[in-house]
Every structure is written in C-alpha cells, then in structure tokens.
Design an enzyme around this catalytic site. Structure first.
Site, PDB file in Angstrom:
ATOM      1  N   TYR A 173      14.313  -2.764  19.502  1.00 58.67           N
ATOM      2  CA  TYR A 173      15.430  -3.633  19.901  1.00 58.67           C
ATOM      3  C   TYR A 173      15.266  -5.008  19.272  1.00 58.67           C
ATOM      4  O   TYR A 173      14.164  -5.401  18.850  1.00 58.67           O
ATOM      5  CB  TYR A 173      15.512  -3.756  21.429  1.00 58.67           C
ATOM      6  CG  TYR A 173      14.375  -4.558  22.049  1.00 58.67           C
ATOM      7  CD1 TYR A 173      14.501  -5.927  22.296  1.00 58.67           C
ATOM      8  CD2 TYR A 173      13.160  -3.940  22.379  1.00 58.67           C
ATOM      9  CE1 TYR A 173      13.459  -6.652  22.854  1.00 58.67           C
ATOM     10  CE2 TYR A 173      12.128  -4.658  22.938  1.00 58.67           C
ATOM     11  CZ  TYR A 173      12.266  -6.014  23.173  1.00 58.67           C
ATOM     12  OH  TYR A 173      11.247  -6.737  23.717  1.00 58.67           O
ATOM     13  N   CYS A 174      16.381  -5.734  19.191  1.00 57.58           N
ATOM     14  CA  CYS A 174      16.345  -7.153  18.820  1.00 57.58           C
ATOM     15  C   CYS A 174      17.209  -7.915  19.827  1.00 57.58           C
ATOM     16  O   CYS A 174      17.274  -7.536  20.999  1.00 57.58           O
ATOM     17  CB  CYS A 174      16.758  -7.371  17.365  1.00 57.58           C
ATOM     18  SG  CYS A 174      18.428  -6.836  16.930  1.00 57.58           S
ATOM     19  N   TRP A 175      17.884  -8.972  19.410  1.00 58.36           N
ATOM     20  CA  TRP A 175      18.642  -9.779  20.369  1.00 58.36           C
ATOM     21  C   TRP A 175      19.865  -9.046  20.894  1.00 58.36           C
ATOM     22  O   TRP A 175      20.076  -8.927  22.099  1.00 58.36           O
ATOM     23  CB  TRP A 175      19.043 -11.103  19.725  1.00 58.36           C
ATOM     24  CG  TRP A 175      20.020 -11.915  20.526  1.00 58.36           C
ATOM     25  CD1 TRP A 175      21.263 -12.297  20.148  1.00 58.36           C
ATOM     26  CD2 TRP A 175      19.841 -12.445  21.842  1.00 58.36           C
ATOM     27  NE1 TRP A 175      21.875 -13.028  21.138  1.00 58.36           N
ATOM     28  CE2 TRP A 175      21.024 -13.146  22.199  1.00 58.36           C
ATOM     29  CE3 TRP A 175      18.798 -12.410  22.767  1.00 58.36           C
ATOM     30  CZ2 TRP A 175      21.187 -13.785  23.423  1.00 58.36           C
ATOM     31  CZ3 TRP A 175      18.959 -13.049  23.997  1.00 58.36           C
ATOM     32  CH2 TRP A 175      20.142 -13.727  24.303  1.00 58.36           C
ATOM     33  N   TYR A 229      18.076  -7.006  23.543  1.00 57.86           N
ATOM     34  CA  TYR A 229      17.496  -7.703  24.692  1.00 57.86           C
ATOM     35  C   TYR A 229      18.570  -8.241  25.622  1.00 57.86           C
ATOM     36  O   TYR A 229      18.401  -8.240  26.849  1.00 57.86           O
ATOM     37  CB  TYR A 229      16.584  -8.861  24.240  1.00 57.86           C
ATOM     38  CG  TYR A 229      16.208  -9.741  25.408  1.00 57.86           C
ATOM     39  CD1 TYR A 229      15.202  -9.347  26.287  1.00 57.86           C
ATOM     40  CD2 TYR A 229      16.908 -10.921  25.682  1.00 57.86           C
ATOM     41  CE1 TYR A 229      14.889 -10.118  27.398  1.00 57.86           C
ATOM     42  CE2 TYR A 229      16.596 -11.690  26.793  1.00 57.86           C
ATOM     43  CZ  TYR A 229      15.586 -11.290  27.646  1.00 57.86           C
ATOM     44  OH  TYR A 229      15.286 -12.049  28.756  1.00 57.86           O
TER      45      TYR A 229
END
Length: 353
Positions: A96-98, A125
């Site tokens: 995952y990222c932002w 996130y």
C-alpha cells in the site's frame, strides 16, 4: 502477473494471510502511522519526494515524472536485491501507499511480474485510516472494563503490569502513549507517537481482546500527554466498574521517587517540568520547589506535590468522571513492591476464575 486489489476492510480482516505488509510511502509517512506489522520500502524517500515535487512546480509535470520514474525504479531495484531474492514463489505480500496509486502500483507491478501473488490496498493508507476510525467505537463498546482508580503514586501502572503478567487482559494507555499522563509525565528519550499512530495502537490492542473476559485499564483523563483517548473508549471506561487502589502515603512517595528517578539524576529537567505548574500553583510556590530540588531535597518536593497539587480534588474529579467510583471495590497491596503488586494481581485474577 498477479496483482489483485483488496479493500482496506478485507485487508485488515486478512492480515494474517500475508507473508509481508509493505508500506511504499516515505519514511516520515511511515513513522506517522502504518498498518500493523508493516515494513517500509519507500518508492520515494522524503528527500526524493521533495525533489520531484519541486520539479513539478518549478519546471513541468513531464520532467517531474521522468525524474520520479528514475528514482522509483532505482529504489525498487534496491528493495528487491535486499529483501526479495530469498523469497519463494509462493510469497504473498500486501502493498500500500497513501491512496493506493502510483507508488504502491509501481512496486506491485514489478513484484507481480516476478511471479509473486501481490495484493494492493485500494485507497491505500487513507482507506485504512478511515476503517480504523470506523471500527474503533464498536470495538470500544464491545468490551467489559475494570477501571483501576487511585491517586498519583498509588501504583496503578505497576498493578496493570502485574495483571498482564498474571494473564489478565490489560489496556495500558500510558504505555501506548509513551507518557505518564500528568503534567510531569513526560518520559525522557521516549517521544509520544502521533495521534494517528496512537489511534492505530489502541485499535490494534482492542481488537486483540476477548470480549468474554474483562479488560483492566487505568482511570485516565481524556488526554494522555498530548494525545486524545478515543471518545467511545473514554465513554465506555467511565461507565464501567471501578477498583480503588489504596497505598500509604510514604509508599506513594517512595514509588514516585523510583518511577521518576530520572528527575533525581537531572535536577534541571525536574525544575524545567515544574515550570508547567506556575499557572496552577503560582510562581512563588514553584520557585520554592525548584530551590528544594537544586538543594537535593527531592523527597520533600514529591511529598508536597502529592499534598498540594495531585491529591486535592482527586476524589471529586474521579467521582464526577467515573460513574461507578462511589461503589468501587477497595484493593490494597501490602506495599509498593513488584512482589506485592503481583500478589494483588493474582488475587484479582483468581477471583474472576
């Protein structure tokens, strides 16, 4: 290639199914908060994000994307060389990222091309954070609490630690917040987590508990240092049965001298923290305490802090905030020692068996 999107709620429910949880954001984003057990593989680190962002604003998006792609490719190459070469074909990471976009997408693409079974969190996130905040109230209300009340120095934290060692379920909010919850409660060398991180730590702890067994917690205020306790948790605790921990004043003083021993080692630190009491206790009183500290009379200052600052209004404040305090079960260890707290903890646990 196998890259599959997964919702944040499903990812949370299936965390144990993944061999690794990989956070593709920068190191500062990771430090602010992260999914449970996540490791940090930045697609762009903080300095690189700043560099690309500056190019985007000062030159043009196309040049920024070229530079960003070069940096991301190099970083992913390093992550693979460092952490992936020993992984079997069945290795299954969650990435995952932002917001589940380019940074996690680039890493997932390469891992998927290798042949791994990769899942990527939809919404990243940001979606995880929303899921945590949505779950927290229900989790908090699903549990039965036993709230340990007692004036400063009565050994509430020591009792919680003993209860946990005895097999009880314990929610140590001060431990999660890295703060002892009073105006003097800062712990040297232990900065408090961010509010987001604290929320996640509380959520993670609550979801680990068995709703059929009591959870012991301390009678905290709404804030632990700079961090706010989730409202639903605070409401649930304040409506719960209480235990009143009693300890003789001399034992309380000795306990505080032991637990705050760093103040004895660093009088300047103690005096600096006492400045926070000027508005409440007045400059003259605080300066008198500071003079005693510098003269080495720490014990007298601790005793006066109990009598003049902490104890006044304690019972009325606790009664006002914790509805069952008037009917609290009195409990008392023989003394402040870990052995006495362990014996009391065993009594409490055995009584509920």
């Amino acid at each position: 290639m196998s890259v599959r999107p997964i919702s944040a709620a499903d990812a949370i429910a299936r965390l144990q199914d993944f061999d690794a949880v990989i956070d593709a954001r920068s190191e500062s984003e990771y430090a602010e908060d992260r999914l449970p057990g996540a490791v940090n593989w930045p697609s762009l680190d903080d300095a690189q994000r700043h560099e690309v962002g500056t190019l985007y604003k000062q030159v043009n998006p196309f040049e920024a994307r070229k530079r960003g792609a070069s940096l991301v490719a190099a970083n992913i190459s390093r992550h693979i060389a460092r952490d992936v070469m020993d992984k079997p074909k069945g290795w299954k990471p969650l990435v995952y990222c932002w917001r589940g976009g380019q940074r996690s997408g680039a890493l997932s693409l390469v891992l998927g091309q290798i042949g791994f079974n990769v899942h990527i969190v939809e919404g990243g996130y940001k979606a995880f954070r929303a899921a945590v905040l949505a779950e927290l109230p229900g989790l908090a209300r699903s549990l039965q609490y036993r709230v340990v009340c007692g004036p400063t120095g009565s050994g509430k934290t020591r009792l919680l630690q003993a209860l946990e060692a005895a097999g009880a379920q314990v929610l140590d909010l001060e431990g999660l917040a890295s703060h002892r919850s009073s105006v003097l409660g800062i712990i040297p060398g232990q900065p408090q987590p961010t509010q987001k991180r604290f929320d996640t730590l509380v959520w993670e702890k609550l979801r680990s508990f068995d709703p059929g067994r009591p959870v012991y917690a301390e009678s905290e205020s709404k804030k632990v240092g700079n961090l706010a306790v989730p409202d639903a948790l605070m409401e649930a605790m304040r409506a719960s049965p209480c235990l009143r921990l009693d300890l003789a004043d001399d034992e309380r003083v000795r306990l505080l001298l032991e637990d705050y021993e760093f103040f004895s080692r660093d009088p300047d630190l103690f005096c600096a923290r006492l400045d926070a009491l000027v508005q409440i206790r007045g400059r003259e009183q605080v300066q008198a305490w500071q003079a005693q500290v510098r003269a080495g009379d720490i014990e007298s200052v601790v005793r006066e802090l109990l009598v003049k600052h902490y104890d006044p209004g304690y019972a009325s404040s606790t009664s006002r905030n914790f509805k069952a305090f008037a009917d609290a079960q009195p409990i008392a260890p023989k003394d402040r020692t870990p052995e006495a707290m362990a014996a009391l903890a065993r009594e409490l646990v055995d009584a509920r068996s």
